[in-house]
Design an enzyme around this catalytic site. Structure first.
Site, PDB file in Angstrom:
ATOM      1  N   PRO A 173      -1.438  95.791 -54.753  1.00 58.15           N
ATOM      2  CA  PRO A 173      -2.038  94.852 -53.798  1.00 58.15           C
ATOM      3  C   PRO A 173      -1.919  93.423 -54.290  1.00 58.15           C
ATOM      4  O   PRO A 173      -1.576  93.179 -55.450  1.00 58.15           O
ATOM      5  CB  PRO A 173      -3.495  95.308 -53.720  1.00 58.15           C
ATOM      6  CG  PRO A 173      -3.746  95.963 -55.030  1.00 58.15           C
ATOM      7  CD  PRO A 173      -2.453  96.617 -55.423  1.00 58.15           C
ATOM      8  N   CYS A 174      -2.220  92.478 -53.410  1.00 57.07           N
ATOM      9  CA  CYS A 174      -2.045  91.070 -53.755  1.00 57.07           C
ATOM     10  C   CYS A 174      -2.898  90.701 -54.966  1.00 57.07           C
ATOM     11  O   CYS A 174      -3.937  91.307 -55.239  1.00 57.07           O
ATOM     12  CB  CYS A 174      -2.363  90.180 -52.565  1.00 57.07           C
ATOM     13  SG  CYS A 174      -4.110  89.899 -52.265  1.00 57.07           S
ATOM     14  N   LEU A 175      -2.455  89.690 -55.684  1.00 59.97           N
ATOM     15  CA  LEU A 175      -3.114  89.307 -56.931  1.00 59.97           C
ATOM     16  C   LEU A 175      -4.546  88.828 -56.728  1.00 59.97           C
ATOM     17  O   LEU A 175      -5.346  88.865 -57.661  1.00 59.97           O
ATOM     18  CB  LEU A 175      -2.290  88.216 -57.626  1.00 59.97           C
ATOM     19  CG  LEU A 175      -0.930  88.657 -58.178  1.00 59.97           C
ATOM     20  CD1 LEU A 175      -0.177  87.450 -58.726  1.00 59.97           C
ATOM     21  CD2 LEU A 175      -1.086  89.725 -59.251  1.00 59.97           C
TER      22      LEU A 175
END
Length: 276
Positions: A173-175
């Site tokens: 998933p996104c940072l």
């Protein structure tokens, strides 16, 4: 039967005739892109949103995977970092991220003649707190994996059956998901976390997270890898590297990696999301 679900997925794309895929390069959206391309050919387009919350390595993976599949692939820039509703990192941060994504993709799709924007949401995602689902729903995006009831495990099984070499790729998933709710997100913090995770991957650990809280890095590894990590890693070198990146304290989460762990602090609160 899994083959029946694949047939249903193919039927959805046949009915769409043309589709733009919100393609992150993760295993879910890559399966959607593969099936869309197999059914629609050049009437399917994969579009990847580029922002500081996407690891450069993930972007390169997305490019390679799209080329392997054969689907047309384009990049667009999204600007969620310009929105204080996003960078202040409230519990519904993901809503503002997905709003920016679909506010970018929907006009592009309409301009190019694609009546549908399709994402890679799977049936298991509905069991976690994901406010971005509502943002996508409000903007008319469709989620074929959910419509067919395909779970994360089935995504991997279908991907393996279709010969996709990345069928066992860890979730990424996104940072921004590395920060506790309420801690401000900055480009510098995202880059720090990203570089720390790349360093650990280069040591041979892939199913991991580096959670950031203030000046502290909390490393999460697969539970079965923790003893090996402690026994074989040059811990002094590791600490020095992460301090070089800007952390002061480096810790190891003894519980290990568990998807959605940061959401445990809001379990029991009145938050919910559905596609119904």
């Amino acid at each position: 039967m899994l083959t029946d679900k694949l047939t249903q997925l193919q039927t959805i794309f046949k009915q769409m005739e043309r589709a733009l895929i919100a393609y992150s390069g993760g295993i879910d959206s890559t399966l959607v892109a593969k099936v869309a391309y197999d059914v629609l050919g050049d009437r399917a387009l994969g579009v990847t949103a580029v922002s500081p919350s996407l690891l450069p390595e993930e972007l390169e993976d997305a490019k390679i995977q799209a080329a392997t599949i054969g689907i047309s692939h384009e990049l667009v820039n999204t600007h969620e970092m310009d929105n204080p509703n996003y960078t202040s990192n409230p519990v519904n941060r993901c809503y503002f991220c997905k709003s920016e994504l679909h506010d970018t993709l929907k006009p592009l799709a309409l301009k190019r003649g694609y009546p549908y924007v399709v994402d890679g949401l799977n049936a298991d995602d509905l069991q976690d707190y994901r406010p971005g689902i509502q943002a996508a729903k409000e903007r008319g995006a469709r989620s074929p994996l959910v419509e067919v009831g395909i779970t994360k495990l089935e995504v991997r099984q279908l991907s393996q059956g279709l010969g996709l070499p990345w069928w066992d790729k860890p979730a990424q998933p996104c940072l921004s998901s590395r920060f506790p709710y309420g801690e401000e997100i900055t480009i510098e913090k995202l880059q720090r976390v990203g570089r720390a995770e790349i360093y650990l991957r280069n040591l041979g650990y892939h199913n991991l997270r580096v959670r950031s809280q203030g000046d502290t890095a909390r490393i999460e590894l697969a539970p079965e890898k923790i003893k090996e990590f402690v026994a074989t890693t040059d811990l002094d070198k590791l600490v020095a590297k992460l301090q070089e990146l800007g952390f002061i304290y480096v810790t190891l989460d003894l519980e290990g990696y568990r998807s959605g762990k940061l959401n445990q602090e809001i379990v029991g609160k009145n938050v919910a999301n559905t596609l119904s």
